[in-house]
Every structure is written in C-alpha cells, then in structure tokens.
Design a protein around this motif. Structure first.
Motif, PDB file in Angstrom:
ATOM      1  N   TYR A   1     -17.779 -12.799 -32.743  1.00 32.78           N
ATOM      2  CA  TYR A   1     -17.158 -12.732 -31.562  1.00 32.78           C
ATOM      3  C   TYR A   1     -15.781 -13.542 -31.645  1.00 32.78           C
ATOM      4  CZ  TYR A   1     -20.979 -11.357 -28.661  1.00 32.78           C
ATOM      5  OH  TYR A   1     -22.299 -10.644 -28.505  1.00 32.78           O
TER       6      TYR A   1
ATOM      7  N   ARG B   1     -15.851  -3.844 -30.268  1.00 30.09           N
ATOM      8  CA  ARG B   1     -16.026  -3.776 -28.951  1.00 30.09           C
ATOM      9  C   ARG B   1     -15.388  -4.710 -27.870  1.00 30.09           C
ATOM     10  NH1 ARG B   1     -18.455   1.202 -27.867  1.00 30.09           N
ATOM     11  NH2 ARG B   1     -20.013   1.732 -29.518  1.00 30.09           N
TER      12      ARG B   1
ATOM     13  N   GLN C   1     -15.957  -7.014 -25.087  1.00 24.37           N
ATOM     14  CA  GLN C   1     -17.101  -7.858 -24.302  1.00 24.37           C
ATOM     15  C   GLN C   1     -16.746  -8.352 -22.926  1.00 24.37           C
ATOM     16  OE1 GLN C   1     -20.341  -8.322 -25.545  1.00 24.37           O
ATOM     17  NE2 GLN C   1     -20.958  -9.298 -23.574  1.00 24.37           N
ATOM     18  N   ARG C   2     -15.605  -8.765 -23.081  1.00 29.73           N
ATOM     19  CA  ARG C   2     -15.417  -9.512 -21.575  1.00 29.73           C
ATOM     20  C   ARG C   2     -13.776  -9.450 -21.458  1.00 29.73           C
ATOM     21  NH1 ARG C   2     -18.334 -14.479 -21.352  1.00 29.73           N
ATOM     22  NH2 ARG C   2     -19.757 -13.006 -20.615  1.00 29.73           N
TER      23      ARG C   2
END
Length: 69
Positions: free
Chosen positions: A41, A63, A65-66
C-alpha cells in the motif's frame, strides 16, 4: 520507479503526477489458506488530493483503495 513506488496515476480520466509518498506498508495475510492477500500500500498526494493505492503482489495489478476529501 525502481524502488517500487508509484510515480503516476490516473484519477477521473486525467493523469496525475504523484508528488509525495507519505506512507508505505505491506499486508500479507491468508497465506496459510487458499485466499492469500499480498499487497503493498501507498498513501500518496497529487495536485488532486490524497489517495491510498495498492499494488497486488500476486497479480501485478495496481488499484485505488481510498480517496480522501
């Protein structure tokens, strides 16, 4: 880049240069089962805001995530 940190991303159809990586951490769980999660992350900033991205180390996919607002 060669350290594995993202340098660019696309947000709402527009390319964004990552200005800073604020945090970096790995999650490796479920390795003892059939559904392993192995991700790296990154909490990053761009001119558009603050985001958390992850790199799936099993598939190679990146991707979002947030998104912080």
């Amino acid at each position: 880049d060669r350290t594995g940190e993202p340098r660019r991303m696309r947000w709402q159809g527009h390319p964004q240069r990552i200005e800073r990586v604020l945090a970096r951490w790995r999650v490796d769980e479920g390795w003892w089962e059939d559904q392993r999660t192995w991700r790296e992350y990154f909490e990053v900033t761009t001119s558009a805001g603050l985001f958390v991205l992850f790199h799936d180390l099993l598939t190679g996919e990146w991707r979002l995530q947030r998104v912080y607002d």
